[in-house]
Structure formats: C-alpha cells, structure tokens
Design a protein around this motif. Structure first.
Motif, PDB file in Angstrom:
ATOM      1  N   GLN A 299       0.804  -1.124  -0.059  1.00 57.17           N
ATOM      2  CA  GLN A 299       0.028   0.127   0.044  1.00 57.17           C
ATOM      3  C   GLN A 299       0.923   1.113  -0.090  1.00 57.17           C
ATOM      4  O   GLN A 299       0.531   2.239  -0.470  1.00 57.17           O
ATOM      5  N   LYS A 300       2.094   0.959   0.541  1.00 57.04           N
ATOM      6  CA  LYS A 300       2.976   2.322   0.643  1.00 57.04           C
ATOM      7  C   LYS A 300       3.338   2.504  -0.667  1.00 57.04           C
ATOM      8  O   LYS A 300       3.531   3.605  -1.382  1.00 57.04           O
ATOM      9  N   MET A 301       3.717   1.510  -1.368  1.00 63.12           N
ATOM     10  CA  MET A 301       4.473   1.707  -2.700  1.00 63.12           C
ATOM     11  C   MET A 301       3.325   2.016  -3.713  1.00 63.12           C
ATOM     12  O   MET A 301       3.568   3.022  -4.681  1.00 63.12           O
ATOM     13  N   GLU A 302       1.872   1.762  -3.714  1.00 64.84           N
ATOM     14  CA  GLU A 302       1.184   2.241  -4.355  1.00 64.84           C
ATOM     15  C   GLU A 302       0.580   3.481  -4.102  1.00 64.84           C
ATOM     16  O   GLU A 302       0.340   4.396  -4.996  1.00 64.84           O
ATOM     17  N   SER A 303       0.900   4.184  -2.826  1.00 65.53           N
ATOM     18  CA  SER A 303       0.590   5.413  -2.423  1.00 65.53           C
ATOM     19  C   SER A 303       1.517   6.358  -3.023  1.00 65.53           C
ATOM     20  O   SER A 303       1.364   7.487  -3.502  1.00 65.53           O
ATOM     21  N   ILE A 304       3.008   5.869  -3.095  1.00 67.14           N
ATOM     22  CA  ILE A 304       3.849   6.693  -3.834  1.00 67.14           C
ATOM     23  C   ILE A 304       3.500   7.190  -5.309  1.00 67.14           C
ATOM     24  O   ILE A 304       3.831   8.114  -5.688  1.00 67.14           O
TER      25      ILE A 304
END
Length: 389
Positions: A299-304
């Motif tokens: 989810q972090k990478m998606e948020s980036i």
C-alpha cells in the motif's frame, strides 16, 4: 405329678420324689429353650426375609446342583421370573446366556471336586438373560453360604444397564470432544493449578514436537526455555488470581523459529465453584502479521505512485525558486545583500528538497516514520519570502 408327689409324701418316700422333680424341671427348661430357639429362628427368618425383600440388588441362592434355592423380589423384577417359577430349576438354563452356560456348569463341577474357584468372593461383570430372551449387563459377586453338609452359593447381582449406557455416553462425548480438539488448528492445553500439564491436543504435539506422554505431569520449566516458561507462568498466575478469562500475546520458539500467538486463558471450576485447572487456546498470528506487513508495504508503494504528481509539483516549485534566484545572481540582477539573500533562498530550497526526498525514501522502506512537530506559520512565512523574490 401332684398326685404322685402326695403319694410319695404320704408314704414318706421323699428319696424317690427328688429325681421326678428334677426330670420335670429339666423338661420344662428344655421346652423353654426350644421355644426361645424357635422364636429366635423365626425372628432370624423374618429379618432374612425383610432383607431379601427390601434389597435393591438381586439375591439368588443355588444348591450344589446349580438349582435355585432362593430368589428375592429384586430378582423377580430384574429377570422377569416369579419365585415359584424358578425354585428347584437350574439357574444356568434360566438366566445365563447359552454361550456361557457350559462354562458355568464346568466351574461349579470343578469347585465341588477340587474346592478351587476363580470367581468366589470376587466382583465381575458379565451378560445375563431375561425371561423374554434379551441379554443385559450385570455386576456379579458370589459367596459360599456356610452350612453343614452340601454347599450352597449365593449370588448378588446388579443390573448395570443404565451405568453402561452412561459410560458409553460419556465415552462418546469424550471422543467427540477429543476429535474436536485434535482437529483444531489452534494449540489447546490444560494445566492443573500447580502448572502441570493435564491435557494437550494434536496441534500442540505438532507445533512443539512433543508427545502427550512426554509432557503430561510436567511444568513449563521442564519443557520450554527459561524466559519463555517464565512468561507463560506469569500469565497463568494472573488468570488464576483474577479467576476470569484473559487474553495475552505470547511468543514461543517453534521448530522453524520464533512465533507469536494470541492466547486465551481461562479457569476451569468444579461443581462447588473452586478452580481446579486452567485451559488455554493459542492462535498463531505470525503469518498473519507477516502478510499484514507485506500488505502495508504494498500500500505504501501504491501510495507513492498516487503521490507522484503531487511530489513532482512540489519539486517543480522548489526547482523554480532555485532556478529563479540563480538566474538573478548569475545575470547580475542582484548584488550585495540581495545576492546573499538569494543564495540563502537557494540553500533553503535545496534543504526542503532533501527533506522531501528523505521522507519519500522512509515511506517506501520498511522503517518507521518519525513524526516531528512543525511550525506551520514559519513554513508559510519562509515559502512566502521565497516566492516573493
């Protein structure tokens, strides 16, 4: 006697009178003793009959030929034969199943010939036969009646059909419960109030690679590493002291490494409400936590990706400030103190760019963010000063 006595007295023959009187006295004494013995026998027979009639168990007496000599009301009720129907008949043919009759007859014959028996004075369980032909379980004990002459044997028989049914029901219930425990994916265990293991399920054996026979009766100190055992004991003590269910997060070493579990522990009480044991159900959350961490990272990478546009805009603003001030200095549009101020703005913008890059890297990595307090008024003031130039 009176006439004879008078005759003896008149004839002055007192010597002959004395034996007659003694004989009559002895006869009277014998009559009284006989009457007392008969009364005692009647009383004994009455007590015996009362005992036989009121006994809840069947009381059956047989003679040396195996024929029924006594048959109490409980036997009538249990076997379905009236007393008059069985007296004088062979017991084996009445109440012993066909498959066991010959064995009974051989045992009686062996005792009469050798005086040896493997069942006298012992309690045993066997099958018996009712008048309607149905078999049922009984508990039996046989004793020899002390008599002169040929021996008599009395059997005390109890119908244990209800007890057997209760035992079978209990065994079936225990088997179902054990099947539920053994097929549970959770670790389940029970300890007594001294911390000794009483029961574990199959998952416990699998996880800790230990058999039930190796752990029952032992404490955590005898099974697990010291630190781990101490943590288990401490949580057990809290539950036993509070007397209520409690939940803990406990770590334990498994064959493949350290695992974390959510453990529900609760006290078990007897009919009087006294705590006699502690039960625990452990759910391994190690894999769940690992998956949750992977999801959080994804989810972090998606948020980036979603924040890329905003980040690009922020960098464009910073680069615009740097480029603007640099052009003014290099183009000679500012000099002296103004040139120095422009360079300071360039340095501030570079610092903000570095902070933004660091935040992005921290967000994308598996490291915890370290929030800090910020003076929003100061940030806005600095940005306003930068943009005004």
């Amino acid at each position: 006697m009176q006439a004879g006595a008078v005759d003896y007295v008149r004839k002055d023959n007192l010597a002959r009178l004395i034996p007659v009187v003694e004989r009559e006295l002895r006869a009277g004494q014998e009559r009284r003793e006989r009457q007392q013995a008969e009364a005692a026998q009647r009383e004994s027979q009455a007590r015996k009959s009362a005992m036989l009639d009121s006994a809840l168990d069947c009381i059956v007496t047989i003679d040396h030929e195996g024929k029924v000599f006594e048959w109490n009301p409980a036997a009538e009720k249990t076997f379905g034969y009236r007393r008059g129907e069985v007296i004088g008949k062979e017991l084996a043919a009445l109440v012993i199943p066909p498959a066991l009759r010959e064995r009974h007859r051989q045992g009686l014959a062996r005792y009469l010939s050798t005086g040896q028996s493997s069942i006298l004075g012992k309690r045993m369980e066997m099958s018996a036969l009712r008048a309607d032909g149905t078999e049922f379980p009984v508990e039996l004990s046989i004793t020899q009646v002390p008599t002169e002459g040929l021996p008599l044997f009395t059997g005390f028989i109890r119908d244990i059909t209800e007890r057997r049914q209760a035992e079978e029901t209990l065994h079936a219930t225990e088997a179902r419960l054990q099947a539920m425990l053994d097929n549970s994916p959770n670790v389940v265990f029970m300890k007594d109030t001294e911390g000794r293991y009483v029961e574990i399920n199959r998952q416990f054996e699998k996880v800790f690679r230990i058999n039930r026979s190796q752990i029952v009766g032992k404490t955590d100190d005898e099974v697990f590493p010291r630190e781990q055992a101490a943590a288990f004991r401490a949580n057990d003590a809290l539950v036993l002291q509070a007397g209520i269910p409690m939940e803990f997060e406990e770590a334990a070493l498994h064959a493949d490494g350290r695992h974390t579990s959510i453990v529900s522990k609760f006290p078990l009480r007897d009919a009087n409400g006294k705590i006699y044991a502690l039960c625990g159900i452990a759910t391994d959350i190690t894999e769940r936590r690992r998956l949750a961490e992977q999801l959080r990272q994804f989810q972090k990478m998606e948020s980036i990706g979603q924040l890329a546009a905003g980040v690009a805009h922020d960098f464009n603003n910073i680069l615009a400030v740097i480029q603007g001030h640099t052009d003014m200095v290099l183009g000679g549009m500012v000099a002296g103190n103004d040139a120095e101020e422009s360079l300071k703005q360039v340095a501030a913008a570079a610092k903000r760019a570095a902070n933004l890059t660091r935040q992005l890297l921290a967000f994308s990595r598996k490291q915890e963010m370290q929030p800090q307090d910020m003076d929003l008024n100061g940030v806005i003031k600095d940005m306003t000063r930068m943009l005004e130039r």
